[in-house]
Design an enzyme around this catalytic site. Structure first.
Site, mmCIF file in Angstrom:
data_model
loop_
_atom_site.group_PDB
_atom_site.id
_atom_site.type_symbol
_atom_site.label_atom_id
_atom_site.label_comp_id
_atom_site.label_asym_id
_atom_site.label_seq_id
_atom_site.Cartn_x
_atom_site.Cartn_y
_atom_site.Cartn_z
ATOM 1 N N SER A 145 0.847 -1.108 -0.082
ATOM 2 C CA SER A 145 0.145 -0.046 0.003
ATOM 3 C C SER A 145 0.967 1.216 -0.051
ATOM 4 C CB SER A 145 -0.867 0.019 1.359
ATOM 5 O OG SER A 145 -1.799 1.013 1.206
ATOM 6 N N HIS A 157 2.459 12.026 -1.476
ATOM 7 C CA HIS A 157 2.185 13.311 -1.311
ATOM 8 C C HIS A 157 3.295 14.175 -1.792
ATOM 9 C CE1 HIS A 157 -1.373 12.587 1.057
ATOM 10 N NE2 HIS A 157 -0.749 11.868 1.975
ATOM 11 N N HIS A 168 -2.561 7.378 -4.853
ATOM 12 C CA HIS A 168 -2.561 5.979 -3.991
ATOM 13 C C HIS A 168 -2.656 4.762 -4.659
ATOM 14 C CE1 HIS A 168 -5.750 3.124 -2.418
ATOM 15 N NE2 HIS A 168 -4.581 2.806 -1.578
ATOM 16 N N VAL A 170 -2.344 -3.093 -3.625
ATOM 17 C CA VAL A 170 -2.730 -4.663 -4.113
ATOM 18 C C VAL A 170 -2.562 -5.536 -2.591
ATOM 19 C CG1 VAL A 170 -2.321 -4.150 -6.504
ATOM 20 C CG2 VAL A 170 -0.245 -4.857 -4.856
ATOM 21 N N HIS A 211 -20.194 12.568 2.908
ATOM 22 C CA HIS A 211 -20.441 13.797 3.776
ATOM 23 C C HIS A 211 -20.137 15.105 3.175
ATOM 24 C CE1 HIS A 211 -16.328 12.925 4.687
ATOM 25 N NE2 HIS A 211 -16.093 14.313 5.299
ATOM 26 N N GLY A 264 -4.506 -5.054 14.794
ATOM 27 C CA GLY A 264 -3.629 -4.608 15.559
ATOM 28 C C GLY A 264 -2.494 -4.432 14.474
ATOM 29 N N GLY A 265 -2.415 -3.881 13.536
ATOM 30 C CA GLY A 265 -1.032 -3.622 12.874
ATOM 31 C C GLY A 265 -0.360 -2.605 13.246
ATOM 32 N N ARG A 266 0.685 -2.018 12.644
ATOM 33 C CA ARG A 266 1.685 -0.919 13.272
ATOM 34 C C ARG A 266 0.993 0.456 13.032
ATOM 35 N NH1 ARG A 266 6.388 2.005 11.368
ATOM 36 N NH2 ARG A 266 7.917 2.380 12.862
#
Length: 306
Positions: A94, A98, A108, A111, A181, A264-266
């Site tokens: 991922s 920027h 962005h 895969v 929104h 619970g990833g970093r």
């Protein structure tokens, strides 16, 4: 699904991360990616690479992760409740880029591969696998030729797999990257797919690779063309304001962000998608007829670019 299929996917993803980081660093020409390897307490880990304060990219993050556990997070089972309680493996690359120059779009790409294994209380249940991903482009000052190039390359990634594939996944991207929104798209779209297992494994894997392989040809020519465009504080201020929309989407809607946090990833790796600088202001509207208004009037409206 045999466990041996995990390794080819993982090897491709690691090589893809290497290739993308090399090309982006070469394009920047000043800063280098810094790497951190991390372990997840409940299983798995990854390697995060971030380039900061470059000549072209203000921040570029390209992450690889491979996590596993006893129970799929809610973000992965929200639309497939029958998978709740299963062991899982999830891996992917991922990235979010920027740029510094407001005339270079943010981009962005992602895969990923999921394997929902047998549930702990039913070893007879069959494993279920699927692929997902895509890429999208978020300009601040739009150029039709850039949007056309982006979508032509996106379409080229899909064409070998059927004439209808680009149309379907382009429409899915327009629908997914939409801020309800705000009642506006995040950018000019691209493609988005998920739960892909309708073809055989080899075809689905080949499609994921095609998407991953087409990201750099889609993005780098735009970066090269726009990175030296002169700009003033006005354009920079608008860029920072529009980055606020990016933050809103990632924190409110993005499935990858939700999955990463729920699994619970970093945290630092998950939230590297957020820009280093951003602005919000109350009820701001662009001046009619201005270049800023043109973004809303022309580019933030889903359309057939090719």
């Amino acid at each position: 699904m045999p466990q041996q299929y995990i390794e080819p996917v993982k090897n491709y993803l690691l090589a893809l991360q290497d290739r993308i980081c090399t090309e982006l660093a070469n394009e920047d020409g000043f800063a280098a990616f810094q790497e951190e390897q991390w372990q997840r307490e409940n299983g798995g880990g990854g390697r995060s690479r971030v380039l900061s304060n470059g000549a072209v990219f203000e921040q570029a993050g390209v992450n690889f992760s491979h996590v596993y556990g006893e129970t799929l997070p809610a973000a992965a089972t929200a639309k497939r409740p029958e998978l709740a309680g299963r062991r899982f493996q999830a891996m992917g690359v991922s990235l979010v880029i920027h740029p510094l120059n407001p005339y270079v779009p943010t981009s962005h790409a992602n895969v990923r591969f999921f394997l929902a294994e047998s549930s702990p209380d039913s070893e007879k249940s069959s494993p279920i696998w699927w692929f997902g991903g895509g890429f999208d482009l978020t300009p601040y000052y739009g150029f039709e030729e850039d949007a056309v190039h982006w979508h032509r390359t996106t379409k080229a990634a899909c064409d070998p797999f059927g004439e209808e594939v680009y149309v379907r996944y382009k429409a899915w991207c327009d629908k997914y990257f939409f801020l309800k929104h705000r009642n506006e798209p995040r950018g000019v779209g691209g493609l988005f797919f998920d739960d892909l297992n309708q073809w055989d494994f080899d075809t689905c894997f080949a499609f994921m690779q095609s998407v991953g392989d087409h990201y750099l040809p889609a993005y780098l020519p735009i970066v090269s063309k726009r990175k030296a465009t002169p700009y003033t504080e006005r354009e920079r201020d608008f860029q920072l304001y529009r980055r606020g929309r990016y933050v809103e989407f990632n924190l409110v809607y993005d499935r990858g962000t939700l999955f990463g946090l729920q699994s619970g990833g970093r945290t630092e790796s998950i939230l590297m998608s957020l820009p280093p600088l951003v602005k919000w202001r109350y009820n701001w509207q662009p001046e009619p007829g201005s270049p800023e208004a043109r973004l809303y009037d022309v580019f933030l409206k889903p359309k057939a670019w090719v």
